[in-house]
Motif scaffolding. Structure first.
Motif, short mmCIF file in Angstrom:
data_model
loop_
_atom_site.label_atom_id
_atom_site.label_comp_id
_atom_site.label_asym_id
_atom_site.label_seq_id
_atom_site.Cartn_x
_atom_site.Cartn_y
_atom_site.Cartn_z
N THR A 22 0.88 -1.29 0.21
CA THR A 22 0.00 -0.11 0.15
C THR A 22 1.05 1.12 -0.11
OG1 THR A 22 -1.54 -1.30 1.26
CG2 THR A 22 -2.37 1.23 1.18
N SER A 23 0.44 2.52 -0.89
CA SER A 23 1.32 3.42 -0.70
C SER A 23 0.35 4.78 -0.62
CB SER A 23 2.39 3.52 -1.75
OG SER A 23 1.44 3.47 -3.05
N VAL A 24 1.06 5.98 -0.12
CA VAL A 24 0.36 7.22 -0.15
C VAL A 24 1.31 8.23 -0.17
CG1 VAL A 24 0.94 7.29 2.39
CG2 VAL A 24 -1.00 8.56 1.17
N ALA A 25 1.28 9.43 -0.91
CA ALA A 25 2.24 10.23 -1.14
C ALA A 25 2.17 11.27 0.14
CB ALA A 25 1.65 11.09 -2.36
N ALA A 26 3.23 11.57 0.49
CA ALA A 26 3.18 12.64 1.53
C ALA A 26 3.28 13.96 0.81
CB ALA A 26 4.70 12.61 2.41
N THR A 27 2.75 14.91 1.39
CA THR A 27 2.59 16.28 0.77
C THR A 27 3.19 17.43 1.73
OG1 THR A 27 0.39 16.77 1.81
CG2 THR A 27 0.29 15.69 -0.34
N GLU A 28 3.29 18.72 1.21
CA GLU A 28 3.90 19.62 1.90
C GLU A 28 3.23 19.89 3.06
OE1 GLU A 28 4.87 23.43 0.02
OE2 GLU A 28 5.71 22.24 -1.67
N ASP A 29 1.77 19.72 3.17
CA ASP A 29 1.23 20.07 4.53
C ASP A 29 1.05 18.94 5.32
OD1 ASP A 29 -0.44 18.71 2.56
OD2 ASP A 29 -2.37 19.56 3.53
N ARG A 30 1.61 17.74 5.00
CA ARG A 30 1.78 16.46 5.77
C ARG A 30 2.94 15.82 5.71
NH1 ARG A 30 -2.34 12.28 3.78
NH2 ARG A 30 -0.93 10.63 3.87
N LEU A 39 4.34 0.23 1.91
CA LEU A 39 4.21 -0.72 3.11
C LEU A 39 4.40 -1.86 2.38
CD1 LEU A 39 1.51 0.27 5.76
CD2 LEU A 39 4.09 1.03 5.46
N SER A 40 5.38 -3.18 3.02
CA SER A 40 5.22 -4.43 2.63
C SER A 40 5.73 -5.08 3.59
CB SER A 40 6.24 -4.61 1.26
OG SER A 40 7.45 -4.09 1.29
N GLU A 41 5.44 -6.18 3.62
CA GLU A 41 6.00 -7.18 4.82
C GLU A 41 7.46 -7.51 4.29
OE1 GLU A 41 3.50 -10.39 6.21
OE2 GLU A 41 1.62 -9.68 4.77
N PRO A 42 8.28 -7.80 5.12
CA PRO A 42 9.71 -8.02 5.09
C PRO A 42 9.61 -9.35 4.64
CG PRO A 42 9.70 -6.87 7.12
CD PRO A 42 8.19 -7.21 6.83
N ALA A 43 10.32 -9.79 3.29
CA ALA A 43 10.39 -11.11 3.09
C ALA A 43 11.53 -11.45 2.19
CB ALA A 43 9.10 -11.31 1.95
N SER A 44 12.06 -12.57 2.52
CA SER A 44 13.24 -12.95 1.71
C SER A 44 12.74 -13.47 0.02
CB SER A 44 13.89 -14.16 2.33
OG SER A 44 12.97 -15.45 2.26
N GLU A 72 -0.08 7.25 9.80
CA GLU A 72 -1.40 7.16 9.11
C GLU A 72 -1.56 6.21 8.37
OE1 GLU A 72 -1.92 11.22 7.87
OE2 GLU A 72 -2.58 11.87 9.80
N LEU A 73 -0.77 5.76 7.52
CA LEU A 73 -0.77 4.73 6.80
C LEU A 73 -0.95 3.24 7.51
CD1 LEU A 73 -0.93 3.73 3.97
CD2 LEU A 73 1.46 3.69 3.78
N VAL A 74 0.28 3.29 8.30
CA VAL A 74 0.02 1.79 9.02
C VAL A 74 -1.08 1.84 9.80
CG1 VAL A 74 1.39 0.57 10.92
CG2 VAL A 74 2.55 1.80 9.13
N ALA A 75 -1.65 2.75 10.30
CA ALA A 75 -2.92 2.64 11.18
C ALA A 75 -3.92 2.24 10.39
CB ALA A 75 -2.78 4.03 11.91
N ARG A 76 -4.07 3.02 9.18
CA ARG A 76 -5.12 2.77 8.26
C ARG A 76 -5.07 1.21 7.80
NH1 ARG A 76 -4.42 5.84 3.38
NH2 ARG A 76 -3.67 4.22 2.36
N VAL A 77 -3.95 0.63 7.25
CA VAL A 77 -3.80 -0.58 6.86
C VAL A 77 -3.81 -1.45 8.05
CG1 VAL A 77 -2.05 -2.22 5.73
CG2 VAL A 77 -2.17 0.01 4.96
#
Length: 104
Positions: free
Chosen positions: A8-16, A84-89, A24-29
């Motif tokens: 999952t991804s999200v763009a950070a902006t100047e106001d965030r 975000l991704s799960e750490p995987a080999s 916020e992304l981890v909490a949402r997911v």
């Protein structure tokens, strides 16, 4: 943690701030209140994260573990993208990722 969660991804902006966007992304997911998460500073210094992710710093990429996720922050044009991704080999099994890795 299950291996079928999508990246999952999200763009950070100047106001965030980047640090706020990560939490916020981890909490949402994870479908939890951001307050319920471990403090971000246990994984990475939020002020440092925000300052190195400035588009004028020459920043390109940074990865670190937070709340069971591998968080990757990449420079994208005028801002950053947080994934975000799960750490995987390579064989798909969950593995320990380095605490922080950067490319400036």
């Amino acid at each position: 943690m299950t291996s079928h969660r999508p990246t999952t991804s999200v763009a950070a902006t100047e106001d965030r701030r980047t640090s706020t966007a990560v939490v916020e992304l981890v909490a949402r997911v994870d479908e939890v209140d951001p307050i319920a998460l471990e403090p971000l500073y246990d994984a990475i210094d939020p002020d440092t994260l925000d300052s190195i992710c400035d588009t004028d710093s020459g920043f390109r990429s940074l990865s670190f573990r937070y709340a069971g996720w591998l968080v990757t922050v990449d420079s994208r044009g005028d801002g950053v993208e947080i994934a975000l991704s799960e750490p995987a080999s390579l064989d798909g099994s969950v593995t320990d990722a380095p605490d922080a890795e950067s490319s400036l």
